[in-house]
Write an enzyme that holds these catalytic residues in place. Structure first.
Site, PDB file in Angstrom:
ATOM      1  N   HIS A  79       0.801  -1.224   0.000  1.00 26.87           N
ATOM      2  CA  HIS A  79       0.000   0.000   0.000  1.00 26.87           C
ATOM      3  C   HIS A  79       0.832   1.271   0.000  1.00 26.87           C
ATOM      4  O   HIS A  79       0.425   2.291  -0.537  1.00 26.87           O
ATOM      5  CB  HIS A  79      -1.006  -0.032   1.142  1.00 26.87           C
ATOM      6  N   CYS A  95      -9.585  -3.759 -11.273  1.00 24.27           N
ATOM      7  CA  CYS A  95      -9.026  -2.518 -10.723  1.00 24.27           C
ATOM      8  C   CYS A  95      -7.707  -2.700  -9.990  1.00 24.27           C
ATOM      9  O   CYS A  95      -7.293  -1.836  -9.239  1.00 24.27           O
ATOM     10  CB  CYS A  95     -10.045  -1.842  -9.812  1.00 24.27           C
TER      11      CYS A  95
HETATM   12  C1  PEP Z   1      -6.782  -5.324  -5.191  1.00 28.02           C
HETATM   13  O1  PEP Z   1      -6.640  -6.131  -4.283  1.00 28.02           O
HETATM   14  O2  PEP Z   1      -6.509  -5.570  -6.391  1.00 28.02           O
HETATM   15  C2  PEP Z   1      -7.300  -3.981  -4.918  1.00 28.02           C
HETATM   16  C3  PEP Z   1      -7.592  -3.155  -5.897  1.00 28.02           C
HETATM   17  O3  PEP Z   1      -7.403  -3.618  -3.617  1.00 28.02           O
HETATM   18  P1  PEP Z   1      -6.182  -3.141  -2.698  1.00 28.02           P
HETATM   19  O4  PEP Z   1      -4.973  -3.054  -3.585  1.00 28.02           O
HETATM   20  O5  PEP Z   1      -6.548  -1.857  -2.092  1.00 28.02           O
HETATM   21  O6  PEP Z   1      -6.080  -4.262  -1.716  1.00 28.02           O
END
Ligand code: PEP
Ligand code: MG
Length: 751
Positions: free
Chosen positions: A364, A677
């Site tokens: 993140h 996404c």
């Molecule tokens: C994913 O897991 O692909 C996603 C878009 O969520 P995050 O990256 O915030 O876990």
């Protein structure tokens, strides 16, 4: 039989020699003479590390002088090499009989039977070896070992700061902290920066090493230890931190370290050898860092890191604040690890680049950095020890190259890269207003990912069709307290307004894993990615989700609200969450509040189990979005935050593409809306393959909309689909090269 002189007197003599105006060699020769005399040793020698991992005899008292700068041994060779390699003292009463003894006739060392060698260490790095030898077979006692280690530490400091050598004399970059160094890590966020190092949790620099008054230093150490204990007790009692369960255990363990008599004795012993309290703390910390470097057990490493942190705190209680201060305008942050909230804090002040020892593409902190358009390189072992606050540093977030203290030519190259990137951006900007349609006329919807208000101007700049994923948790992570209902409403309203009429898909709080709030109760988990996170927290603590939904409903009055639920593992879980949304809608109606004209609730497909329930979930959900970051983490069983494994498997593999193709087929059969996404949507080559398996809506970082649009405007969907279908039947570990060759052959623009 042998009475060593006081180590304190020895240290003072060393200080005098260091201050002399003689050449480096003369001073080194004096040093070994004085050490030998003080320790009643017939031999004292200094070996220093040279390029190519050689250890070279730099000075000796007692061995043949002609061997100086001639005798060299490999790292790990002979007893001296063994000391360097193990980074540990070796104390032998009969060295000649040791299986690793390597006889060097030019030194004339055969008559010397007893041997004591200690590593010259600083910041967890071995710079060389200091030895003493005697003819008589004897074991050096603990005090002598301790004294020699202290001398070695002072030597390390001198070597590292170049106080002993003319720059020309040493050609080994590792030995000189003002020499340029290059590193190669993983490029995690594009961009090029040249700036000055700011160390996150900087290593405290000890300027005064040798004590004038040992009793006073002991008193300072004791006082600092006491106030450290008091502060850890305060931490435990603090109601603000609200410690429970494992988090409390961690601090309790921390407190036990702080109270540990063994630790205290080690620190006091180090002061007794003549060091200042700060230098003693550093010395004990250096030993610890060597243990960390060797420890492979993650739990032990974690504990040792805690202990490392305790040393840093102790330094602060000694009044040594380290290199904290205001950030330079061109700060490049260098850290072992960093949380996304911490980066946002730095971002407020302004950071132009980020370098991390730990971190992977989908972690993140990397996602946040990309939103902030900060170049990031992760997986750069050793950089926190090598970099000093204020050093010039050049970073390329695409290639993963880092140059610490670069020569002017490198800076020029990096500046040129910055210009090139700006030109590329200009080129991409040209496609902003062109339609996202393939050569055979298939429209592709390109959406952007966001999470903060500062992302929103990118919507118009990038030409995205809307926000396909709004990570609401980021807003929760940057504050010191939980945002209140009114604040949440105002925030979501500002996002909707900033989007003008374009759709925004708000994802409900996706906490847990590496997304931890700076407040509240958080218990440590063995496997946080598989633990209590996202929808699981929301269902167990429904008030959190209900408040958020209440805020989103109010903010979306009169419009369409698109709400996406993260980490759905099965249909009943989705239905439970949806029921909470319905209750909030009902509540709003009863209270006569203005509500959205339509509320659409979608599910994120991140847990592989949900793949097998697509027809059912699509009967209950209004749309599904594939979260490929988590989906691939679970599918390949690789921790997305662990750089050792995060890139071990490629989503562009037969298994990865077959999986997505299957999802696309079953969603099409069920007649539901589907998008993707995760980070792969923003990589043009990956996006080409995704279009090949049938995806038509992709959501990505806004910076990638342009490159992906350039790519899709140059492809033919049918051709790509045929090619990708064939690839799915292959055995390759990765299909990346084949896909790139296909793109090159067909003139598909992959930049
Ligand atoms: C994913 O897991 O692909 C996603 C878009 O969520 P995050 O990256 O915030 O876990
Ligand atoms: Mg996810």
């Amino acid at each position: 039989m042998v009475a060593a002189g006081s180590p304190r007197i020895l240290l003072r003599r060393l200080r005098e020699i260091m201050a002399e105006q003689a050449s480096a060699q003369v001073r080194l020769d004096k040093l070994v003479m004085v050490i030998a005399a003080n320790m009643v040793a017939e031999v004292c020698s200094i070996y220093l590390r040279r390029a190519g991992n050689w250890l070279e005899l730099f000075a000796t008292e007692g061995l043949n002088r002609s061997a100086v700068h001639r005798t060299r041994m490999h790292w790990g060779e002979g007893l001296v090499g063994m000391v360097a390699d193990a980074a540990e003292a070796i104390n032998l009463s009969n060295a000649v009989e040791h299986p690793r003894f390597a006889y060097r006739p030019e030194t004339g060392e055969d008559p010397f039977r007893s041997f004591l060698g200690v590593p010259i260490v600083r910041g967890g790095q071995v710079y060389g070896v200091l030895t003493v030898q005697n003819q008589a077979a004897r074991q050096y006692d603990e005090e002598e070992v301790e004294a020699l280690q202290t001398v070695a530490m002072v030597l390390a400091e001198i070597v590292a700061h170049g106080a002993l050598f003319d720059i020309a004399e040493l050609d080994e970059p590792e030995l000189r902290s003002d020499r340029p160094r290059a590193f190669k890590g993983d490029g995690l966020s594009e961009g090029v920066a040249v700036g000055h190092v700011v160390l996150h949790e900087p290593r405290v620099r000890v300027d005064r090493m040798i004590a004038d008054d040992t009793a006073a230093e002991i008193a300072r150490l004791d006082a600092a230890l006491n106030s450290l204990r008091v502060s850890v007790d305060d931490m435990l009692e603090s109601s603000e931190l609200d410690l429970t369960g494992e988090s409390r255990e961690v601090i309790e363990a921390y407190r036990l370290f702080a109270l540990d008599q063994g630790w205290r004795h080690r620190l006091r012993d180090a002061v007794d050898t003549g060091l200042t309290a700060e230098a003693a703390v550093e010395r004990v910390q250096d030993e610890l860092r060597l243990r960390i470097a060797r420890a492979s057990d993650p739990i032990l490493r974690e504990r040792l890191h805690d202990l490392d942190d305790l040393h840093r705190r102790l330094q602060r209680h000694l009044g040594n604040q380290g290199d904290w201060g205001s950030l330079p305008a061109d700060a490049v942050l260098v850290a072992r690890a960093l949380g996304p909230a911490e980066l946002l804090d730095y971002g407020r002040v302004g950071v132009v680049g980020l370098i991390l020892e730990d971190a992977a593409t989908t972690s993140h902190v990397a996602i946040v950095a990309r939103a902030m358009r900060i170049p990031v390189v992760g997986g750069v072992a050793g950089v926190t020890d090598a970099a000093r606050a204020g050093d010039t540093i050049a970073v390329d977030g695409e290639t993963g190259e880092i140059h610490l203290r670069p020569p002017a030519e490198i800076v020029t190259v990096f500046r040129a890269r910055q210009t090139l990137m700006a030109q590329r951006f200009a080129e991409i900007a040209k496609v902003r207003d062109l339609p996202a349609v393939t050569r055979d006329g298939v429209p592709i919807s390109l959406m952007m990912n966001a999470g903060l208000l500062l992302d929103m101007p990118h919507l118009a700049e990038s030409g995205a069709d809307g926000v396909g994923l709004f990570r609401t948790e980021l807003q929760f992570m940057i504050g010191q307290t939980m945002p209140r209902l009114g604040d949440q409403i105002a925030f979501y309203k500002s996002i909707i307004e900033a989007a003008r009429e374009r759709p925004v898909t708000f994802r409900a709080l996706d906490l847990g894993g590496d997304k931890i709030l700076p407040y509240g109760r958080w218990e440590r988990e063995e496997n946080p990615a598989l633990g209590w996170r996202a929808i699981r927290i929301a269902l167990d603590r429904p008030a959190l989700l209900r408040y958020q939904v209440r805020a989103l409903l109010a903010a979306s009055a009169g419009r369409v609200l698109r709400l996406l639920l993260p980490m759905i593992s099965d249909v009943s879980e989705f239905n439970l969450a949806r029921a909470l949304v319905d209750r909030e809608l009902e509540r709003g109606r009863l209270m006569g509040q203005p509500l959205p004209k339509q509320t659409l609730v979608g599910a994120m497909l991140e847990v592989p189990a949900l793949m097998f329930m697509l027809p059912q979930i699509l009967r209950n959900a209004d749309f599904v979005s594939i979260g490929s970051n988590d989906l691939f983490q679970f599918m390949f069983a690789v921790d997305r935050t662990n750089p050792r494994v995060a890139r071990r498997y490629d989503p562009l593999s037969p298994a990865g593409l077959t999986m997505i193709r299957q999802i696309v087929h079953s969603a099409a059969e069920a007649g539901g809306e589907l998008s993707l996404c995760g980070e792969m949507a923003g990589r043009p080559l990956d996006a080409m393959a995704l279009i090949g398996v049938g995806l038509r809506t992709l959501s990505m970082q806004p910076g990638y909309i342009g490159p992906v649009k350039m790519m899709l405007r140059s492809l033919h969907t049918r051709e790509v689909a045929e090619f990708v279908n064939r690839l799915c039947g292959r055995n390759d570990h990765s299909l990346r090269t084949r896909l790139a060759a296909f793109a090159a052959e067909r003139g598909i623009v992959i930049k």
